[in-house]
Design a protein around this motif. Structure first.
Motif, mmCIF file in Angstrom:
data_model
loop_
_atom_site.group_PDB
_atom_site.id
_atom_site.type_symbol
_atom_site.label_atom_id
_atom_site.label_comp_id
_atom_site.label_asym_id
_atom_site.label_seq_id
_atom_site.Cartn_x
_atom_site.Cartn_y
_atom_site.Cartn_z
ATOM 1 N N ARG A 34 0.832 -1.211 0.000
ATOM 2 C CA ARG A 34 0.000 0.000 0.000
ATOM 3 C C ARG A 34 0.862 1.254 0.000
ATOM 4 O O ARG A 34 0.552 2.231 -0.691
ATOM 5 C CB ARG A 34 -0.936 0.017 1.199
ATOM 6 C CG ARG A 34 -2.144 -0.871 1.000
ATOM 7 C CD ARG A 34 -3.123 -0.695 2.143
ATOM 8 N NE ARG A 34 -3.218 -1.999 2.774
ATOM 9 C CZ ARG A 34 -3.419 -2.231 4.055
ATOM 10 N NH1 ARG A 34 -3.552 -1.242 4.889
ATOM 11 N NH2 ARG A 34 -3.488 -3.456 4.519
ATOM 12 N N LEU A 35 1.939 1.242 0.767
ATOM 13 C CA LEU A 35 2.839 2.400 0.805
ATOM 14 C C LEU A 35 3.490 2.624 -0.555
ATOM 15 O O LEU A 35 3.630 3.770 -1.004
ATOM 16 C CB LEU A 35 3.906 2.218 1.883
ATOM 17 C CG LEU A 35 3.422 2.379 3.320
ATOM 18 C CD1 LEU A 35 4.542 2.014 4.299
ATOM 19 C CD2 LEU A 35 2.921 3.781 3.580
ATOM 20 N N SER A 36 3.868 1.548 -1.224
ATOM 21 C CA SER A 36 4.460 1.678 -2.566
ATOM 22 C C SER A 36 3.459 2.283 -3.534
ATOM 23 O O SER A 36 3.803 3.175 -4.319
ATOM 24 C CB SER A 36 4.910 0.313 -3.089
ATOM 25 O OG SER A 36 5.969 -0.187 -2.315
ATOM 26 N N ARG A 37 2.213 1.802 -3.484
ATOM 27 C CA ARG A 37 1.180 2.370 -4.365
ATOM 28 C C ARG A 37 0.935 3.838 -4.038
ATOM 29 O O ARG A 37 0.789 4.664 -4.947
ATOM 30 C CB ARG A 37 -0.115 1.570 -4.238
ATOM 31 C CG ARG A 37 -0.053 0.215 -4.931
ATOM 32 C CD ARG A 37 -1.411 -0.466 -4.995
ATOM 33 N NE ARG A 37 -1.995 -0.758 -3.701
ATOM 34 C CZ ARG A 37 -1.727 -1.826 -2.957
ATOM 35 N NH1 ARG A 37 -0.852 -2.721 -3.374
ATOM 36 N NH2 ARG A 37 -2.318 -2.009 -1.790
ATOM 37 N N LEU A 38 0.924 4.176 -2.767
ATOM 38 C CA LEU A 38 0.723 5.564 -2.357
ATOM 39 C C LEU A 38 1.855 6.444 -2.878
ATOM 40 O O LEU A 38 1.607 7.542 -3.382
ATOM 41 C CB LEU A 38 0.625 5.664 -0.840
ATOM 42 C CG LEU A 38 0.457 7.068 -0.261
ATOM 43 C CD1 LEU A 38 -0.827 7.708 -0.775
ATOM 44 C CD2 LEU A 38 0.477 7.031 1.242
ATOM 45 N N GLN A 39 3.085 5.962 -2.795
ATOM 46 C CA GLN A 39 4.221 6.743 -3.309
ATOM 47 C C GLN A 39 4.098 6.954 -4.813
ATOM 48 O O GLN A 39 4.371 8.048 -5.310
ATOM 49 C CB GLN A 39 5.538 6.047 -2.971
ATOM 50 C CG GLN A 39 5.895 6.149 -1.508
ATOM 51 C CD GLN A 39 7.121 5.322 -1.149
ATOM 52 O OE1 GLN A 39 7.450 4.349 -1.824
ATOM 53 N NE2 GLN A 39 7.794 5.711 -0.074
ATOM 54 N N ARG A 40 3.688 5.914 -5.544
ATOM 55 C CA ARG A 40 3.498 6.064 -6.996
ATOM 56 C C ARG A 40 2.401 7.077 -7.293
ATOM 57 O O ARG A 40 2.534 7.905 -8.210
ATOM 58 C CB ARG A 40 3.184 4.710 -7.641
ATOM 59 C CG ARG A 40 4.387 3.805 -7.784
ATOM 60 C CD ARG A 40 4.097 2.618 -8.690
ATOM 61 N NE ARG A 40 2.979 1.799 -8.267
ATOM 62 C CZ ARG A 40 3.052 0.761 -7.425
ATOM 63 N NH1 ARG A 40 4.212 0.421 -6.911
ATOM 64 N NH2 ARG A 40 1.983 0.059 -7.119
ATOM 65 N N ILE A 41 1.329 7.034 -6.517
ATOM 66 C CA ILE A 41 0.235 7.988 -6.709
ATOM 67 C C ILE A 41 0.729 9.408 -6.433
ATOM 68 O O ILE A 41 0.400 10.344 -7.171
ATOM 69 C CB ILE A 41 -0.968 7.627 -5.811
ATOM 70 C CG1 ILE A 41 -1.636 6.364 -6.330
ATOM 71 C CG2 ILE A 41 -1.969 8.773 -5.735
ATOM 72 C CD1 ILE A 41 -2.672 5.773 -5.388
ATOM 73 N N GLU A 42 1.515 9.576 -5.375
ATOM 74 C CA GLU A 42 2.042 10.903 -5.050
ATOM 75 C C GLU A 42 2.959 11.417 -6.158
ATOM 76 O O GLU A 42 2.896 12.593 -6.531
ATOM 77 C CB GLU A 42 2.786 10.871 -3.711
ATOM 78 C CG GLU A 42 1.850 10.763 -2.518
ATOM 79 C CD GLU A 42 2.589 10.632 -1.197
ATOM 80 O OE1 GLU A 42 3.827 10.448 -1.190
ATOM 81 O OE2 GLU A 42 1.918 10.708 -0.157
ATOM 82 N N VAL A 43 3.806 10.538 -6.702
ATOM 83 C CA VAL A 43 4.695 10.935 -7.804
ATOM 84 C C VAL A 43 3.860 11.325 -9.020
ATOM 85 O O VAL A 43 4.112 12.358 -9.653
ATOM 86 C CB VAL A 43 5.684 9.791 -8.149
ATOM 87 C CG1 VAL A 43 6.379 10.041 -9.479
ATOM 88 C CG2 VAL A 43 6.705 9.619 -7.030
ATOM 89 N N ASP A 44 2.855 10.516 -9.344
ATOM 90 C CA ASP A 44 1.985 10.835 -10.483
ATOM 91 C C ASP A 44 1.252 12.151 -10.256
ATOM 92 O O ASP A 44 1.105 12.954 -11.181
ATOM 93 C CB ASP A 44 0.963 9.714 -10.714
ATOM 94 C CG ASP A 44 1.592 8.450 -11.276
ATOM 95 O OD1 ASP A 44 2.749 8.513 -11.748
ATOM 96 O OD2 ASP A 44 0.931 7.391 -11.226
ATOM 97 N N THR A 45 0.788 12.376 -9.035
ATOM 98 C CA THR A 45 0.081 13.612 -8.716
ATOM 99 C C THR A 45 0.999 14.815 -8.891
ATOM 100 O O THR A 45 0.592 15.833 -9.485
ATOM 101 C CB THR A 45 -0.469 13.570 -7.275
ATOM 102 O OG1 THR A 45 -1.368 12.463 -7.161
ATOM 103 C CG2 THR A 45 -1.198 14.855 -6.924
ATOM 104 N N GLN A 46 2.219 14.724 -8.401
ATOM 105 C CA GLN A 46 3.176 15.822 -8.560
ATOM 106 C C GLN A 46 3.459 16.088 -10.037
ATOM 107 O O GLN A 46 3.540 17.229 -10.476
ATOM 108 C CB GLN A 46 4.483 15.519 -7.813
ATOM 109 C CG GLN A 46 4.371 15.708 -6.333
ATOM 110 C CD GLN A 46 3.976 17.127 -5.965
ATOM 111 O OE1 GLN A 46 4.499 18.095 -6.500
ATOM 112 N NE2 GLN A 46 3.020 17.243 -5.057
#
Length: 95
Positions: A34-46
């Motif tokens: 879940r943390l890995s997916r959250l980090q990918r989402i944050e990178v995509d959002t940025q």
């Protein structure tokens, strides 16, 4: 309490401990995923935020250029009307 009962209690406690460790390992893996997916989402959002800012700047520049072109076209049209009126006036005087 007999030695057999103590051994059975120890075996049962050990089994409960092993199951608890297995559940903890599973939870840790799931949390890590879940943390890995959250980090990918944050990178995509940025990335999307930066892209939006770039596009907004580009749109502002394009809008400003379009306004300048529109203003120029209006000025050219005004000058053409003035030139046509001048030519018409000269032609009327020549008649």
């Amino acid at each position: 309490m007999s030695e057999t009962e103590l051994e059975e209690g120890l075996v049962a406690a050990s089994a409960r401990f092993d199951r608890a460790l297995a559940r903890l390992e599973t939870s840790t893996r799931e949390l890590s995923g879940r943390l890995s997916r959250l980090q990918r989402i944050e990178v995509d959002t940025q990335r999307l935020v930066h892209e939006r800012a770039r596009l907004a700047t580009e749109l502002d520049k394009t809008s400003a250029r379009a306004k300048r072109l529109d203003d120029s076209a209006h000025e050219v049209s005004r000058r053409l009307v003035e030139a046509m009126e001048t030519v018409r006036s000269v032609l009327q005087k020549a008649e």
